[in-house]
Design an enzyme around this catalytic site. Structure first.
Site, PDB file in Angstrom:
ATOM      1  N   ASP A 173       0.830  -1.203   0.000  1.00  0.00           N
ATOM      2  CA  ASP A 173       0.000   0.000   0.000  1.00  0.00           C
ATOM      3  C   ASP A 173       0.870   1.261   0.000  1.00  0.00           C
ATOM      4  O   ASP A 173       0.523   2.266  -0.633  1.00  0.00           O
ATOM      5  CB  ASP A 173      -0.937  -0.002   1.210  1.00  0.00           C
ATOM      6  CG  ASP A 173      -1.874  -1.193   1.200  1.00  0.00           C
ATOM      7  OD1 ASP A 173      -2.339  -1.573   0.112  1.00  0.00           O
ATOM      8  OD2 ASP A 173      -2.122  -1.762   2.280  1.00  0.00           O
ATOM      9  N   HIS A 200      -5.352  -3.849   5.153  1.00  0.00           N
ATOM     10  CA  HIS A 200      -4.833  -4.120   3.815  1.00  0.00           C
ATOM     11  C   HIS A 200      -5.947  -4.583   2.880  1.00  0.00           C
ATOM     12  O   HIS A 200      -5.815  -5.549   2.153  1.00  0.00           O
ATOM     13  CB  HIS A 200      -3.714  -5.168   3.892  1.00  0.00           C
ATOM     14  CG  HIS A 200      -3.055  -5.452   2.572  1.00  0.00           C
ATOM     15  ND1 HIS A 200      -2.444  -4.462   1.821  1.00  0.00           N
ATOM     16  CD2 HIS A 200      -2.909  -6.610   1.869  1.00  0.00           C
ATOM     17  CE1 HIS A 200      -1.954  -5.005   0.713  1.00  0.00           C
ATOM     18  NE2 HIS A 200      -2.224  -6.306   0.718  1.00  0.00           N
TER      19      HIS A 200
END
Length: 335
Positions: A173, A200
């Site tokens: 990310d 996530h």
């Protein structure tokens, strides 16, 4: 400064170390024959921080190991197939990286992977608890938001749980955020620093755009678009691959960066900072990703939440219920 050291983790894979005594890490990759596992293993084989690379998967692992062993770096490589060999591969390692599991396909969410991948994480955690109870576990297997609680509950049952040593790899990310911000702002993404907190998947991914360094200013519509793109970047790749898989190369890059940061912390290097999804009391969610200082014992210090503006606080409020549901699902699977 916060992410300066973390940012160069992969750059150090080709850098000769002046103190060879630091290069002492044994790393196991579980799921080494897969789309993430192979390039991840390649990146780890290049690093002088890895002296022994042990590969495990259900099929094709000896072939992957043989291929990697022809690379002219010093690390020893061994690969084994099948659950009867998993304890042999994991015995005494320092870091276990787990990309094992089925990938997403178009139309699938990370939660759709749960039933298959949950069992894989459970079984690997059980083996790790038995033969490498002090190892750092870096879990890539989706859904990460549930997989980390699964591993934690398994380790608790085995009496070997140390919350400072169990990590959900959310580094991708950050890698994506840096790439997208660099593109949008016209700056070198390698120089972009940004914390990405939360979890996530989807709305649990919270890019803290107000904390970007060097400082950049975007209009609100651009902030909205960047936030959504970072949150849904995995789906962007799944759609682009049109049924041929999910994010593998970028995930391998991010996974190797995080694994090497763990080793650098293990070696006593100072100021090694990465965001990771871990057991946490920073928010109402029992597991949460924030910037962490990594060291010899895993998490040396949780740096907590960065300063959030009102927009980011709303993102956090939206993320918490989803995270709690994901965590509960993982815990109940083990129970």
């Amino acid at each position: 400064m916060l992410f300066r050291v973390a940012r160069v983790a992969l750059q150090q894979t080709t850098r000769n170390l002046s103190t060879t005594s630091q290069c002492n890490a044994k790393v196991a990759v579980c799921g080494a024959s897969g789309g993430i596992g192979q390039p991840l293993s390649l990146l780890l084989k290049q690093s002088p921080l890895v002296t022994e690379l042990r590969l495990y998967d259900i099929v094709h692992t000896p072939g992957v190991a043989a291929d990697l062993s022809h690379i002219d770096t010093a690390s020893k490589v061994v690969g084994k197939n099948g659950p009867e060999h998993v304890e042999e591969i994991l015995a005494g390692v320092d870091v276990v990286v787990i990309p094992a599991g089925v990938p997403r396909k178009p139309g699938m969410t990370r939660d759709d992977l749960f039933n298959t991948n949950a069992g894989i994480v459970r079984d690997l955690a059980q083996a790790a608890a038995k033969v490498c109870p002090k190892a750092f576990l870096a879990i890539i297997t989706n859904p990460v938001n549930s997989a980390v609680p699964i591993a934690s509950e398994v380790l608790k049952k085995a009496g070997t749980y140390d919350p400072k040593r169990v990590f959900g790899v959310s580094t991708l990310d950050i890698v994506r955020a840096r790439a997208f911000i660099g593109e949008a702002a016209g700056v070198d993404p390698q120089k972009v620093e940004i914390p990405v907190i939360g979890g996530h998947s989807g709305v649990t991914i919270i890019p803290v755009l107000s904390a970007v360094k060097p400082s950049v200013t975007f209009p609100q519509d651009k902030i909205d678009a960047l936030t959504v793109r970072i949150q849904e970047a995995g789906t962007e790749v799944v759609k682009a691959k049109a049924g041929a898989g999910s994010a593998t190369l970028s995930m391998a890059y991010a996974g190797a960066r995080f694994a090497l940061s763990l080793i650098r912390g293990l070696n006593g290097e100072q100021n090694v900072v990465e965001c990771s999804y871990v057991r946490s009391d920073v928010t109402e969610a029992k597991y949460f990703s924030t910037p962490l200082v990594l060291g010899r014992n895993g998490i040396e210090k949780n740096l907590g939440l960065p300063k959030l503006n009102d927009y980011e606080k709303k993102l956090l409020e939206k993320a918490i219920p989803e995270l709690n549901a994901n965590i509960k699902k993982g815990e109940e699977f083990v129970k």
